[in-house]
Write an enzyme that holds these catalytic residues in place. Structure first.
Site, mmCIF file in Angstrom:
data_model
loop_
_atom_site.group_PDB
_atom_site.id
_atom_site.type_symbol
_atom_site.label_atom_id
_atom_site.label_comp_id
_atom_site.label_asym_id
_atom_site.label_seq_id
_atom_site.Cartn_x
_atom_site.Cartn_y
_atom_site.Cartn_z
ATOM 1 N N LYS A 89 0.817 -1.212 0.000
ATOM 2 C CA LYS A 89 0.000 0.000 0.000
ATOM 3 C C LYS A 89 0.853 1.265 0.000
ATOM 4 O O LYS A 89 0.422 2.311 -0.476
ATOM 5 C CB LYS A 89 -0.953 -0.025 1.187
ATOM 6 C CG LYS A 89 -0.562 0.803 2.403
ATOM 7 C CD LYS A 89 -1.539 0.582 3.526
ATOM 8 C CE LYS A 89 -1.766 1.837 4.324
ATOM 9 N NZ LYS A 89 -2.210 1.605 5.697
ATOM 10 N N HIS A 199 0.944 -3.145 14.737
ATOM 11 C CA HIS A 199 1.527 -2.050 13.939
ATOM 12 C C HIS A 199 1.613 -0.847 14.872
ATOM 13 O O HIS A 199 0.592 -0.380 15.368
ATOM 14 C CB HIS A 199 0.645 -1.741 12.722
ATOM 15 C CG HIS A 199 1.337 -0.902 11.690
ATOM 16 N ND1 HIS A 199 1.975 0.279 11.989
ATOM 17 C CD2 HIS A 199 1.501 -1.092 10.360
ATOM 18 C CE1 HIS A 199 2.498 0.779 10.881
ATOM 19 N NE2 HIS A 199 2.234 -0.028 9.875
ATOM 20 N N GLU A 274 6.303 -5.737 8.341
ATOM 21 C CA GLU A 274 5.527 -5.205 7.224
ATOM 22 C C GLU A 274 5.998 -3.805 6.839
ATOM 23 O O GLU A 274 5.200 -2.877 6.768
ATOM 24 C CB GLU A 274 4.041 -5.129 7.602
ATOM 25 C CG GLU A 274 3.438 -6.401 8.147
ATOM 26 C CD GLU A 274 2.001 -6.210 8.627
ATOM 27 O OE1 GLU A 274 1.488 -5.075 8.552
ATOM 28 O OE2 GLU A 274 1.411 -7.199 9.075
HETATM 29 C C1 PLP Z 1 -1.323 -3.258 7.846
HETATM 30 C C2 PLP Z 1 -0.178 -2.385 7.476
HETATM 31 N N1 PLP Z 1 1.066 -2.901 7.456
HETATM 32 C C3 PLP Z 1 2.134 -2.166 7.130
HETATM 33 C C4 PLP Z 1 2.008 -0.846 6.779
HETATM 34 C C5 PLP Z 1 3.260 -0.077 6.412
HETATM 35 O O1 PLP Z 1 3.562 0.890 7.337
HETATM 36 P P1 PLP Z 1 4.893 1.755 7.229
HETATM 37 O O2 PLP Z 1 4.908 2.378 5.882
HETATM 38 O O3 PLP Z 1 4.799 2.730 8.315
HETATM 39 O O4 PLP Z 1 6.042 0.821 7.395
HETATM 40 C C6 PLP Z 1 0.754 -0.262 6.798
HETATM 41 C C7 PLP Z 1 0.631 1.155 6.454
HETATM 42 O O5 PLP Z 1 0.259 2.033 7.025
HETATM 43 C C8 PLP Z 1 -0.375 -1.044 7.155
HETATM 44 O O6 PLP Z 1 -1.608 -0.534 7.187
#
Ligand code: PLP
Length: 419
Positions: A89, A199, A274
């Site tokens: 994403k 998270h 993640e």
């Molecule tokens: C479920 C989930 N995992 C991982 C991420 C990635 O987060 P970040 O870019 O802060 O590493 C997100 C993003 O917000 C998320 O919603």
């Protein structure tokens, strides 16, 4: 149907699709692999902005796949036990679950990490053998039981997100007190729960958020074990900073997190993460063209006056990417962007010191909306129509959520590999 939605893919495979030097797990389709140059970011920017052709004024990103690979190598070096699954994403360029599958990523290496999913999307994931998915509430369990009862579930717990720029706790995460109820519900439905995730929030600025969360995850593991579950997976989520000299550094998180994980989780527990921002933030540099400008001059009473007699006017610049495009990160990701002069009257200025007089400026996006304001009180040398500005660290949550509102194209991406 556009597929799908908070996919997290094993970065070794993701990186190998976009970075030929990383080991290819399987052969990608040719469409998926972008043309990759082997030149410095500066030379690509220079070629892009010093063309005189009016057709060549569109904004563009330079994406350095070498930077993604370097971030991956750093992760492996500093947190070797934790397998990163890239958060698609953050910058789905160029992947979503379907695209990742098309590219040859094995479904076993994809996690569907949105705890609140549409039933048809769960069905789609399951039909593609993407079976690992998160949940954080009982209704999700009943839904999964109906549409994909063979799934392997990961319970996302709520952890302290107060030290992160983008907080997720109001929307997702089960507090520890309801973990027993959720696990008992899963058990009564005969669903397979394989582990715990969390998270800490995106843009985390305190390393202890991660270690505190790991401690909490240990408690959730203990509850699971007491209820007869045999958890094998710990997913420590995202929130890791991009490669930026300012703010919290990945190495400082890794130095705390690695030993905490080792202390609390025996070696047979698989630990994954993640990360999104971590991989892509610094890999993308954006070049934008000034398509219009207004010189603003005010007299002592604050009334508009003739700017030609004002030695210190301010400037309004209108550029060809904006808040509805790549700069949506300012609204949605609370990003602070730094505009720098890139090419001024044909002189290329990327990463060059200068002693030009600075003027107070505001920078506006191209649409007809006044909300399309990228920033005020930006100090820039005087720029003219046709000049270029650049912004570094524009890889995370930028093109991912950009729209073509008001008829403006999204910025192109030119790939290079500086490794
Ligand atoms: C479920 C989930 N995992 C991982 C991420 C990635 O987060 P970040 O870019 O802060 O590493 C997100 C993003 O917000 C998320 O919603």
């Amino acid at each position: 149907m556009k597929e799908t939605y908070n996919a997290l893919i094993n970065t070794q495979e993701f990186a190998s699709q976009i970075h030929p030097q990383l080991k290819l797990v399987s052969k990608p389709s040719t469409e998926f692999v972008p043309q990759v140059l082997n030149r410095s970011i500066a030379s690509i920017l220079k070629a892009g902005v010093t063309k005189r052709d009016i057709e060549e004024e569109d904004p563009f990103f330079v994406c350095d796949l070498g930077e993604v690979a370097r971030q991956h190598a750093q992760w492996k070096r500093l947190l070797p036990r934790v397998q990163p699954f890239y958060a698609v994403k953050c910058n789905p360029d160029p992947a979503e679950i379907q695209l990742a599958l098309d590219a040859g990523v094995d479904s076993s290496r994809i996690i569907y990490a949105n705890p609140c999913k549409q039933a048809s999307h769960i069905k789609f994931a399951s039909s593609k053998n993407v079976n690992v998915m998160t949940f954080d509430n009982a209704d999700e369990l009943y839904k999964i039981k109906m549409v994909a009862p063979e799934s392997q579930l990961v319970l996302r717990i709520l952890t302290d997100d107060s030290k992160s720029v983008c907080r997720f706790g109001v929307k997702f995460g089960a507090s520890l007190s309801i973990v027993p109820y959720l696990l008992e519900t899963a058990k009564s439905l005969n669903l397979d729960v394989i582990g715990i995730s969390f998270h800490v929030g995106s843009g985390c600025f305190d390393a202890t958020s991660f270690t505190d969360a790991v401690e909490l995850a240990r408690k959730a593991f203990d509850i699971g074990e007491a209820l007869g579950f045999n958890f094998t997976l710990l997913d420590i989520g995202g929130g890791f900073p991009g490669n930026n000299p300012e703010g919290l550094q990945f190495k400082d998180i890794a130095a705390l997190l690695g030993p905490t994980i080792d202390r609390l989780f025996p070696p047979h527990i698989r630990v994954i993460s993640e990360p999104g921002r971590y991989f892509v933030s610094s890999a993308f540099t954006l070049a934008v063209n000034i398509q219009a400008r207004r010189v603003v001059s005010l007299d002592a009473e604050g009334n508009p006056t003739d700017p030609t007699h004002d030695e210190n006017p301010s400037f309004m610049y209108y550029i060809n990417d904006g808040m509805y495009g790549s700069f949506n990160c300012i609204t949605f990701d609370h990003a602070v962007v730094k505009m720098k002069p890139l090419c001024r009257s044909g002189t290329f200025m990327y990463e060059q010191e200068h002693s030009l007089k600075l003027f107070e400026s505001s920078v506006w996006g191209p649409t007809c909306d006044s909300i399309d304001l990228i920033g005020r009180n930006i100090f820039l040398p005087e720029m003219k129509i046709g000049d270029w500005l650049s912004c570094s660290h524009m890889g995370a949550y930028t093109i991912a959520a950009a729209s073509t509102f008001n008829g403006f194209k999204k910025s192109n991406v030119i790939y290079t590999d500086t490794n």
